[in-house]
Design an enzyme around this catalytic site. Structure first.
Site, PDB file in Angstrom:
ATOM      1  N   LYS A 193       1.060  -0.985   0.076  1.00 28.42           N
ATOM      2  CA  LYS A 193       0.332   0.276  -0.071  1.00 28.42           C
ATOM      3  C   LYS A 193       0.379   1.034   0.220  1.00 28.42           C
ATOM      4  O   LYS A 193       0.540   2.602  -0.583  1.00 28.42           O
ATOM      5  CB  LYS A 193      -1.424  -0.124   1.306  1.00 28.42           C
ATOM      6  CG  LYS A 193      -2.524  -0.642   0.978  1.00 28.42           C
ATOM      7  CD  LYS A 193      -3.052  -0.691   2.490  1.00 28.42           C
ATOM      8  CE  LYS A 193      -3.508  -1.508   2.110  1.00 28.42           C
ATOM      9  NZ  LYS A 193      -5.096  -2.203   3.194  1.00 28.42           N
ATOM     10  N   ASP A 208      -9.945   2.565   3.244  1.00 29.59           N
ATOM     11  CA  ASP A 208      -9.086   1.638   4.499  1.00 29.59           C
ATOM     12  C   ASP A 208     -10.083   2.229   5.453  1.00 29.59           C
ATOM     13  O   ASP A 208     -10.739   1.822   6.300  1.00 29.59           O
ATOM     14  CB  ASP A 208      -8.175   0.679   4.774  1.00 29.59           C
ATOM     15  CG  ASP A 208      -7.829  -0.024   3.754  1.00 29.59           C
ATOM     16  OD1 ASP A 208      -8.298  -0.148   3.451  1.00 29.59           O
ATOM     17  OD2 ASP A 208      -6.556  -0.084   4.352  1.00 29.59           O
TER      18      ASP A 208
HETATM   19  P1  NDP Z   1       1.499  -4.515   6.160  1.00 27.22           P
HETATM   20  O1  NDP Z   1       2.672  -5.282   5.772  1.00 27.22           O
HETATM   21  O2  NDP Z   1       1.977  -2.933   5.583  1.00 27.22           O
HETATM   22  O3  NDP Z   1       2.414  -4.441   7.964  1.00 27.22           O
HETATM   23  C1  NDP Z   1       2.517  -5.411   8.325  1.00 27.22           C
HETATM   24  C2  NDP Z   1       1.982  -5.243  10.472  1.00 27.22           C
HETATM   25  O4  NDP Z   1       1.963  -6.100  11.187  1.00 27.22           O
HETATM   26  C3  NDP Z   1       2.963  -3.811  10.946  1.00 27.22           C
HETATM   27  O5  NDP Z   1       2.859  -3.725  11.850  1.00 27.22           O
HETATM   28  C4  NDP Z   1       4.304  -5.201  11.228  1.00 27.22           C
HETATM   29  O6  NDP Z   1       5.536  -4.512  12.292  1.00 27.22           O
HETATM   30  C5  NDP Z   1       2.902  -6.259  11.247  1.00 27.22           C
HETATM   31  N1  NDP Z   1       3.544  -7.848  12.471  1.00 27.22           N
HETATM   32  C6  NDP Z   1       3.879  -8.367  11.045  1.00 27.22           C
HETATM   33  N2  NDP Z   1       4.344  -9.996  12.027  1.00 27.22           N
HETATM   34  C7  NDP Z   1       4.221  -9.484  13.075  1.00 27.22           C
HETATM   35  C8  NDP Z   1       4.422 -10.298  14.204  1.00 27.22           C
HETATM   36  N3  NDP Z   1       4.769 -12.157  13.902  1.00 27.22           N
HETATM   37  N4  NDP Z   1       4.451  -9.504  15.731  1.00 27.22           N
HETATM   38  C9  NDP Z   1       3.803  -8.339  15.645  1.00 27.22           C
HETATM   39  N5  NDP Z   1       4.104  -7.638  14.799  1.00 27.22           N
HETATM   40  C10 NDP Z   1       3.997  -8.079  13.701  1.00 27.22           C
HETATM   41  O7  NDP Z   1       0.726  -4.868   6.117  1.00 27.22           O
HETATM   42  P2  NDP Z   1      -1.306  -4.133   6.312  1.00 27.22           P
HETATM   43  O8  NDP Z   1      -0.371  -3.044   6.882  1.00 27.22           O
HETATM   44  O9  NDP Z   1      -1.463  -3.948   4.740  1.00 27.22           O
HETATM   45  O10 NDP Z   1      -2.055  -5.266   6.825  1.00 27.22           O
HETATM   46  C11 NDP Z   1      -1.937  -5.608   7.984  1.00 27.22           C
HETATM   47  C12 NDP Z   1      -2.570  -6.827   8.299  1.00 27.22           C
HETATM   48  O11 NDP Z   1      -4.411  -5.868   8.346  1.00 27.22           O
HETATM   49  C13 NDP Z   1      -3.608  -8.038   7.103  1.00 27.22           C
HETATM   50  O12 NDP Z   1      -3.160  -8.627   7.699  1.00 27.22           O
HETATM   51  C14 NDP Z   1      -4.263  -7.104   6.502  1.00 27.22           C
HETATM   52  O13 NDP Z   1      -4.558  -8.623   5.678  1.00 27.22           O
HETATM   53  C15 NDP Z   1      -5.412  -7.186   7.569  1.00 27.22           C
HETATM   54  N6  NDP Z   1      -6.361  -5.980   6.664  1.00 27.22           N
HETATM   55  C16 NDP Z   1      -7.833  -6.036   6.913  1.00 27.22           C
HETATM   56  C17 NDP Z   1      -8.172  -5.304   5.849  1.00 27.22           C
HETATM   57  C18 NDP Z   1     -10.471  -5.143   6.267  1.00 27.22           C
HETATM   58  O14 NDP Z   1     -10.122  -4.719   5.834  1.00 27.22           O
HETATM   59  N7  NDP Z   1     -10.526  -5.909   7.276  1.00 27.22           N
HETATM   60  C19 NDP Z   1      -7.525  -3.889   5.597  1.00 27.22           C
HETATM   61  C20 NDP Z   1      -6.989  -4.054   5.636  1.00 27.22           C
HETATM   62  C21 NDP Z   1      -5.309  -4.783   5.677  1.00 27.22           C
HETATM   63  P3  NDP Z   1       6.855  -4.141  11.728  1.00 27.22           P
HETATM   64  O15 NDP Z   1       6.510  -2.592  11.306  1.00 27.22           O
HETATM   65  O16 NDP Z   1       7.727  -4.475  13.421  1.00 27.22           O
HETATM   66  O17 NDP Z   1       7.187  -5.493  10.817  1.00 27.22           O
END
Ligand code: NDP
Length: 280
Positions: free
Chosen positions: A72, A109
């Protein structure tokens, strides 16, 4: 190989991975409701192929793309014009592919989440103490619209402190921290999981004190059974723990309206997908 009928306009979603996405089903249901013919494709592209995938789809006549994990933020950089919410978020989830190869980026979103909270679930953001877990593309999209509803407080916690600090710096009122730094906090009213934590089977790494008997835990992640965050929140004593199906359908409806000028009946689609008790 996607079979397309004549006259169908091409849409799709780009992510990595992307095969879990429900967006094709949702957009096809919207299209049926509106009486328009579309195809909607899943496009798996790793970060190094994102631009090629988007420009290739546009060159082949594609009209619009949704953007999901982890693209994104990078997608915004490819846009020639950008809507207010995408600019504020620094992330785009909806691309309109225009004649001449130009790209318009929007972010639906935040409005999708707010619609689900207020219209589908009767939850009030004004005056609430809010915790957002995560600082990726999804968190970027929801913080501005949540702040616009005047919560009492919005705390942002992330695994990587640096990423949380960078995102929180966009707003004077948002305080960033790590998960461990939440250990002495009283329960929040609304706790949003915008991380991918737990999806590989590990326990979500959040301190349990952040939810309590008056908290609503909202997982942006969705599944047909309890998500790891919903299981965690219930075990930690949260009053209510729900998944992001409503947000998913509402943000998709906003994208559909941008592309087709027609607002879908989202409640009918949520009932069709999840049954009559979808918003309990
Ligand atoms: P990104 O890849 O941009 O960000 C991922 C986030 O998750 C970061 O903050 C990352 O932390 C954190 N993270 C990943 N693995 C871990 C872990 N093992 N422990 C702790 N923190 C972790 O993804 P998005 O922000 O785009 O999406 C996040 C979730 O939200 C997805 O699962 C997506 O499907 C869901 N979503 C749902 C929507 C809906 O309409 N319902 C809309 C948008 C998203 P760090 O920065 O430290 O890497």
């Amino acid at each position: 190989m996607v079979q397309r009928g004549e006259g169908e306009a091409r849409y799709g979603i780009v992510g990595h991975p992307v095969d879990h996405s429900r967006s094709p089903t949702i957009h096809r249901l919207f299209a049926r409701q509106a009486g328009v013919e579309i195809s909607y494709e899943l496009i798996d592209a790793p970060p190094e192929s994102l631009e090629t995938a988007i420009r290739g789809f546009a060159a082949a006549g594609g009209k619009g793309l949704n953007i999901t994990v982890p693209h994104k933020e990078a997608a915004l950089d490819l846009c020639d014009t950008v809507g207010e919410a995408a600019k504020l978020a620094g992330a785009a989830n909806t691309l309109s592919l225009r004649e001449g190869g130009t790209i318009r980026g929007d972010n639906t979103d935040g409005i999708g989440l707010i619609r689900d909270l207020q219209e589908n679930r009767g939850l009030t953001v004004a005056g609430a103490r809010i915790l957002v877990l995560g600082a990726g593309g999804a968190a970027r999209g929801i913080i501005g619209p949540l702040l616009a509803e005047n919560p009492a407080e919005l705390r942002l916690a992330n695994r990587s402190r640096e990423r949380a600090d960078t995102l929180a710096a966009k707003w004077d009122s948002v305080v960033a921290c790590t998960f461990a730094e939440l250990a002495d906090e009283a329960p929040f009213d609304l706790v949003f999981n915008a991380t991918s934590a737990g999806l590989k089977g590990e326990a979500p790494p959040f301190p349990t004190n952040v939810v309590g008997s008056n908290s609503t835990a909202y997982d942006l992640v969705y599944s047909l059974k309890d998500t790891p965050f919903v299981t965690w929140a219930k075990a930690a004593g949260s009053r209510r723990a729900v998944q992001g199906w409503g947000m998913l359908v509402e943000q998709a409806a906003e994208s559909f309206e941008i592309w087709h000028g027609n607002r879908p009946n989202t409640r009918a689609i949520l009932t069709q997908l999840l049954g009559p008790r979808w918003n309990r």
